[in-house]
Design a protein around this motif. Structure first.
Motif, short mmCIF file in Angstrom:
data_model
loop_
_atom_site.label_atom_id
_atom_site.label_comp_id
_atom_site.label_asym_id
_atom_site.label_seq_id
_atom_site.Cartn_x
_atom_site.Cartn_y
_atom_site.Cartn_z
N SER A 144 35.67 32.97 34.40
CA SER A 144 36.64 33.38 35.40
C SER A 144 37.21 32.24 36.23
CB SER A 144 36.02 34.44 36.32
OG SER A 144 36.95 35.45 36.46
N SER A 146 40.24 31.68 36.16
CA SER A 146 41.51 32.23 36.66
C SER A 146 41.31 32.87 38.03
CB SER A 146 42.10 33.23 35.68
OG SER A 146 41.19 34.27 35.40
N ASP A 190 36.63 40.14 38.65
CA ASP A 190 36.50 38.69 38.70
C ASP A 190 36.75 38.15 40.11
OD1 ASP A 190 35.99 38.93 36.03
OD2 ASP A 190 37.95 38.19 35.38
N ARG A 233 38.18 31.59 25.01
CA ARG A 233 38.23 33.03 25.10
C ARG A 233 39.64 33.46 24.73
NH1 ARG A 233 39.79 36.04 28.40
NH2 ARG A 233 40.18 34.57 30.07
MG MG Z 1 40.26 34.92 33.59
#
Ligand code: MG
Ligand code: ADP
Length: 404
Positions: A144, A146, A190, A233
């Motif tokens: 995560s 992002s 997230d 991913r």
């Molecule tokens: Mg992400």
């Protein structure tokens, strides 16, 4: 004289060294060199999810843990209403005006611009800044990054402090950025983890009510180990959106007889069994994963609270099998990592973590077995996949915060 930063391949250490990061900002920014006292350093962590995969957008339960890998940004507010943010690792700078971030560019700066846009929409008065960013969190690895870059950007755009909104409100600002700017129809897990993280704890979140509860990771003998498959991913939004559509199709079919059902959260195993003859087999398999994964999260919390490690191991194994066989989000690489790990005595449980299709596994490991796990993964995984793994022992950590 401040000027462009040369790329620094060792930038990861700066994510944990606020003084050094602030020094880089003074090298890069006239504003910062002139007003060193105005420099702030903020940090947002990545996360692993212990169990509860793809349950967030089905309004079920998740059990993430914020980790001690993350993204740090040193900033000084500027009066030009402009973001000027440089990545220490590459020396690349992104620049845009706060009041008009422009359209998405399919670039890392989208995550910053999207938050500026969403904060503006929410009336949170984002401010321009000069900044430098350093990360020790692998990108696209299912940990995560992002969410970490989004959340740390919110703090940077708030002048280097907590944005002026309650933390769950910030979760929704990040979601607005993802849905309305980045174009991802994500759930809330997230950014929730990156914002609400607490050292020594996992975070049980009910994605429907948004009630949450910190669950102590009390056993000092149990380590958390993330193993990166080295295959990015590949969250082709197509595969993700397809899963979402299949879950919606299951809800629609079940709602024809149970009209109060609005998400798979409402569906019990009995209801699913009753509806199964009416469901497309793939849709039924997707729904089965979600229905039982929600139950596994609840069971995992009970097992953590009672210290029942064998039960946790069984739940991890069931979750991994379900993600592989029913939800179709594992990969040969992730399966190999889980297989290698579960052969090691002292590994309590192993499963993929995050959206799947690549990225990382999360392993619960008796502390004295961590070296054996590391060795086995580094030795056996490349032979099986031709890929280079990375092994991270991680600590449950606090959420977004100011470092300096
Ligand atoms: Mg992400
Ligand atoms: P994950 O969240 O699993 O790490 P995503 O594909 O959701 O993977 O997000 C990865 C993206 O986030 C990167 O492609 C990049 O745009 C952005 N990002 C994450 N970390 C950084 C970083 N340190 N520097 C620049 N961009 C980053």
């Amino acid at each position: 004289m401040p000027g462009p930063l040369a790329p620094d391949p060792d930038s990861a250490a700066l994510a944990r060294d606020p003084e050094a990061l602030a020094a880089r900002l003074r090298e890069a920014s006239h504003e910062a060199a002139a007003r060193p006292d105005a420099i702030r350093v903020v940090h947002a962590p990545g996360r692993v999810n212990l169990i509860g995969e793809h349950t967030d957008y089905n309004l079920g339960f998740v059990l993430p843990v914020a980790i001690d890998l993350g993204i740090s940004v040193a900033i000084v507010p500027n009066d030009e209403g402009e973001v000027r943010l440089t990545l220490v690792e590459t020396g690349e700078t992104a620049t845009f005006p706060i009041d008009d971030p422009g359209p998405k560019r399919n670039h890392w700066s989208d995550y910053v611009a999207g938050i500026a846009w969403a904060m503006g929409e929410a009336g949170l008065g984002p401010r321009g800044f000069d900044g430098v960013l350093a990360s020790d969190l692998p990108q696209g690895a299912g940990l995560s990054s992002s969410a970490a870059i989004s959340v740390v950007s919110a703090w940077a755009l708030a002048g280097g402090d907590a944005p002026p909104v309650e933390p769950m409100g910030l979760v929704h600002v990040v979601r607005r950025s993802e849905n309305g700017y980045i174009g991802l129809n994500n759930g809330i897990m997230d950014q929730f983890a990156s914002i609400f993280g607490r050292a020594g704890h996992a975070l049980l979140l009910d994605c429907r009510t948004e009630h949450h509860h910190d669950i102590p990771l009390a056993d000092p003998d149990v380590a958390l180990v993330a193993c990166h498959s080295g295959s990015p991913r590949k969250l082709e939004s197509s595969a993700y959106n397809e899963r979402r559509a299949q879950c919606d199709a299951a809800v629609a079919a079940i709602a024809t007889t149970d009209p109060w059902v609005t998400s798979l959260r409402d569906v019990t195993p009995e209801m699913l069994a009753e509806a199964r003859p009416r469901l497309d087999p793939v849709v039924a398999a997707r729904a089965e994963h979600i229905v039982f994964e929600n139950l596994r999260v609840v069971d995992a919390v009970a097992a953590l609270e009672s210290g029942d490690l064998p039960a946790l191991g069984r739940l991890f194994a069931e979750s991994q099998a379900s993600m592989r066989d029913l939800f179709g989000i594992s990969s040969p690489e992730l399966d190999a990592l889980v297989d290698i790990a579960t052969r090691i005595p002292g590994v309590i449980g192993a499963r993929l973590t995050g959206a799947g299709f690549g990225g990382c596994t999360i392993n619960l490991v008796h502390r004295d077995a961590v070296p054996a796990l590391r060795e086995a993964v580094l030795r056996d995984y490349p032979a099986r996949t031709d890929l280079t793994p990375r092994v991270f022992e991680v600590q449950a950590s606090d959420g977004a915060r100011r470092l300096a």
